[in-house]
Design an enzyme around this catalytic site. Structure first.
Site, PDB file in Angstrom:
ATOM      1  N   ASP A  15      -3.591   2.521  -5.105  1.00  0.00           N
ATOM      2  CA  ASP A  15      -2.425   2.400  -4.413  1.00  0.00           C
ATOM      3  C   ASP A  15      -2.162   1.131  -3.699  1.00  0.00           C
ATOM      4  O   ASP A  15      -1.442   1.112  -2.926  1.00  0.00           O
ATOM      5  CB  ASP A  15      -2.353   3.545  -3.612  1.00  0.00           C
ATOM      6  N   GLU A  16      -2.791   0.295  -4.028  1.00  0.00           N
ATOM      7  CA  GLU A  16      -2.664  -1.151  -3.307  1.00  0.00           C
ATOM      8  C   GLU A  16      -2.868  -2.349  -4.222  1.00  0.00           C
ATOM      9  O   GLU A  16      -3.630  -2.376  -5.055  1.00  0.00           O
ATOM     10  CB  GLU A  16      -4.209  -1.223  -2.294  1.00  0.00           C
TER      11      GLU A  16
ATOM     12  N   ASP B 113       0.896  -1.307  -0.053  1.00  0.00           N
ATOM     13  CA  ASP B 113      -0.034  -0.021   0.077  1.00  0.00           C
ATOM     14  C   ASP B 113       0.811   1.314   0.028  1.00  0.00           C
ATOM     15  O   ASP B 113       1.788   1.420   0.929  1.00  0.00           O
ATOM     16  CB  ASP B 113      -1.071  -0.055   1.226  1.00  0.00           C
TER      17      ASP B 113
HETATM   18  P1  TTP Z   1      -5.321   5.037   1.196  1.00  0.00           P
HETATM   19  O1  TTP Z   1      -4.235   3.956   0.639  1.00  0.00           O
HETATM   20  O2  TTP Z   1      -6.316   4.796   1.989  1.00  0.00           O
HETATM   21  O3  TTP Z   1      -4.637   6.115   2.030  1.00  0.00           O
HETATM   22  P2  TTP Z   1      -3.236   6.874   1.811  1.00  0.00           P
HETATM   23  O4  TTP Z   1      -2.401   6.340   0.624  1.00  0.00           O
HETATM   24  O5  TTP Z   1      -3.495   8.442   1.408  1.00  0.00           O
HETATM   25  O6  TTP Z   1      -2.609   7.126   3.030  1.00  0.00           O
HETATM   26  P3  TTP Z   1      -1.901   5.742   3.775  1.00  0.00           P
HETATM   27  O7  TTP Z   1      -0.516   6.292   3.784  1.00  0.00           O
HETATM   28  O8  TTP Z   1      -2.604   5.597   5.158  1.00  0.00           O
HETATM   29  O9  TTP Z   1      -2.010   4.719   3.052  1.00  0.00           O
HETATM   30  O10 TTP Z   1      -5.695   5.796  -0.115  1.00  0.00           O
HETATM   31  C1  TTP Z   1      -5.304   5.882  -1.450  1.00  0.00           C
HETATM   32  C2  TTP Z   1      -5.780   7.248  -1.983  1.00  0.00           C
HETATM   33  O11 TTP Z   1      -7.014   7.302  -2.214  1.00  0.00           O
HETATM   34  C3  TTP Z   1      -5.337   8.426  -1.145  1.00  0.00           C
HETATM   35  O12 TTP Z   1      -4.178   9.019  -1.462  1.00  0.00           O
HETATM   36  C4  TTP Z   1      -6.230   9.391  -1.674  1.00  0.00           C
HETATM   37  C5  TTP Z   1      -7.372   8.434  -2.267  1.00  0.00           C
HETATM   38  N1  TTP Z   1      -8.583   8.648  -0.929  1.00  0.00           N
HETATM   39  C6  TTP Z   1      -9.602   9.720  -1.155  1.00  0.00           C
HETATM   40  O13 TTP Z   1      -9.423  10.294  -2.257  1.00  0.00           O
HETATM   41  N2  TTP Z   1     -10.515   9.730  -0.368  1.00  0.00           N
HETATM   42  C7  TTP Z   1     -10.399   8.830   0.831  1.00  0.00           C
HETATM   43  O14 TTP Z   1     -11.561   8.970   1.702  1.00  0.00           O
HETATM   44  C8  TTP Z   1      -9.484   7.603   0.675  1.00  0.00           C
HETATM   45  C9  TTP Z   1      -9.365   6.928   2.092  1.00  0.00           C
HETATM   46  C10 TTP Z   1      -8.549   7.933  -0.076  1.00  0.00           C
HETATM   47 MG    MG Z   2      -2.187   4.152   0.710  1.00  0.00          MG
HETATM   48 MG    MG Z   3      -4.795   1.949  -0.242  1.00  0.00          MG
END
Ligand code: TTP
Ligand code: MG
Ligand code: MG
Length: 377
Positions: free
Chosen positions: A115-116, A14
């Site tokens: 992103d996963e 991730d």
């Molecule tokens: P995530 O992987 O949930 O979050 P992240 O990568 O920003 O942070 P982390 O370090 O905790 O992994 O989500 C991936 C992308 O999806 C995030 O960068 C932006 C988008 N996103 C939104 O637009 N709205 C949301 O509510 C979430 C959870 C994510």
């Molecule tokens: Mg992330």
């Molecule tokens: Mg994610």
């Protein structure tokens, strides 16, 4: 805890604060400053929600989903804080490059979101966790060297454990969860950390006096089924015992949609032009993923935040922007002609395509495909 799973080793990746980190890559001077990525709804200057934020901004309480105005309040003593609009095209291009690299590690690959991803490395590791750790480290350096991004990576015997391992140390985490350590790892974690348990489920579990995953694993299964239903009750019980048979495989998307907020509320079909970019994006997605849709639907949200939809199913599938636009326009015209929206104005509009037929055997698509670019209402 009896282990009744075949030997598998799964890697979960991730990317850290993904959209915000992408912005730091092209503007390295932002790294030390709070960075907030915003989904502006376009209504007033600051209306909309936070998409994500870097860890500097998070340390002040900024997080995904909160209103932009709240984020501004949290950071109001920090003139160096930066608020940027999302640039999905750029994030998607970066994501595609990374996914392509990740896919080369195993035939068993699953992209879960922008992103996963999961990678099943069982055949390469033959049960050897040291080998899996080497692969995991290689993946982290590859992403860092090629895209200048950090990720959090978890390695375990199934997807849910690998994801929980990755989530347990962020940012830039690296956690190998050996089978012998699963029980102590899960025991005291709050149930909220279990994949699929959101705030509502958490509250329901708390009313059963189940707070930790250890307590959930010991809880009476028939009672869980009574509360959550057969499928979810059984699945939660298994997950709490560290068991997850779900294979690593690309899931086929069942629908794709795009939604926007209108600059001003509409009480006639005055927004025809605004449908064009939505339709072009949808048609492009269908073409890229080599699919055709048979059902074309429109979604609209009224000024009193009621969500409604209407759709039409064609006899043959299409990926044509013109045809999707014609269908969507016809549906909106009908809605306004029939007054079925009542006296209410329309605030948000969207198009959704479904009944997707595959033209190619292996589409590359995340399973949840409504883009984040406009979640506010
Ligand atoms: P995530 O992987 O949930 O979050 P992240 O990568 O920003 O942070 P982390 O370090 O905790 O992994 O989500 C991936 C992308 O999806 C995030 O960068 C932006 C988008 N996103 C939104 O637009 N709205 C949301 O509510 C979430 C959870 C994510
Ligand atoms: Mg992330
Ligand atoms: Mg994610």
């Amino acid at each position: 805890m009896p282990i009744s799973e075949p030997q598998r080793i799964v890697v979960a990746v991730d990317l850290d604060y993904f959209f915000a980190q992408c912005e730091e890559v092209r503007h390295p001077e932002l790294k030390a400053r709070p960075v907030v990525i915003c989904v502006y709804s376009g209504r007033t200057e600051d209306s909309g929600v936070v998409s994500t934020a870097n860890y500097v901004a998070r340390s002040f309480g900024v997080k995904s989903g909160i209103p932009i105005v709240n984020a501004k309040k949290l950071l109001d003593k920090l003139p160096e804080a930066v608020f940027l609009p999302t640039d999905l095209e750029y994030y998607e291009t970066t994501s595609d490059k990374i996914m392509q690299e990740l896919r080369s590690h195993s035939k068993m690959f699953e992209r879960v979101s922008i992103d996963e991803a999961f990678i099943d490395v069982s055949s390469e590791c033959n049960g050897n966790y040291s080998r899996a750790a080497e692969i995991g480290k290689g993946i982290k350096s590859e992403i860092r060297n090629k895209q200048s991004l950090t990720c959090s990576l978890g390695i375990a015997r199934n997807k849910s454990l690998a994801k929980m391992a990755a989530d347990s140390k962020k940012p830039d985490g690296f956690v190998v969860l050996h089978p012998d350590h699963i029980e102590p790892f899960l025991k005291d974690l709050p149930v909220r950390k279990l994949i699929g348990v959101g705030s509502k489920m958490e509250a329901m579990m708390q009313s059963l006096r189940v707070r930790t995953i250890g307590e959930l694993s010991a809880f009476d299964e028939s009672k869980l089924i009574g509360v959550f239903g057969k499928n979810m009750g059984t699945r939660f019980k298994l997950l709490a015992r560290g068991i997850d048979h779900d294979p690593v495989e690309e899931k086929i998307a069942e629908q794709y949609s795009r939604i926007i907020t209108l600059k001003t509320d509409a009480d006639s079909f005055s927004f025809a032009k605004e449908l064009t970019p939505l339709v072009e994006d949808i048609s492009n997605w269908l073409k890229v993923s080599k699919r055709r849709c048979r059902t074309i639907g429109v979604i609209y949200v009224t000024s009193t935040i009621k969500l409604k939809n209407r759709s039409n199913t064609l006899s043959t599938g299409t990926d044509s922007a013109e045809e999707i636009l014609a269908q969507a326009s016809m549906l909106f015209e009908r809605i306004f002609a029939s007054e079925e929206k009542g006296s209410q104005k329309i605030r948000r509009i969207g198009i959704r395509v479904s009944k997707l037929s595959e033209d190619s055997p292996k589409p590359d698509a995340p399973s949840s495909l409504t883009h984040y670019f406009d979640k506010s209402s």
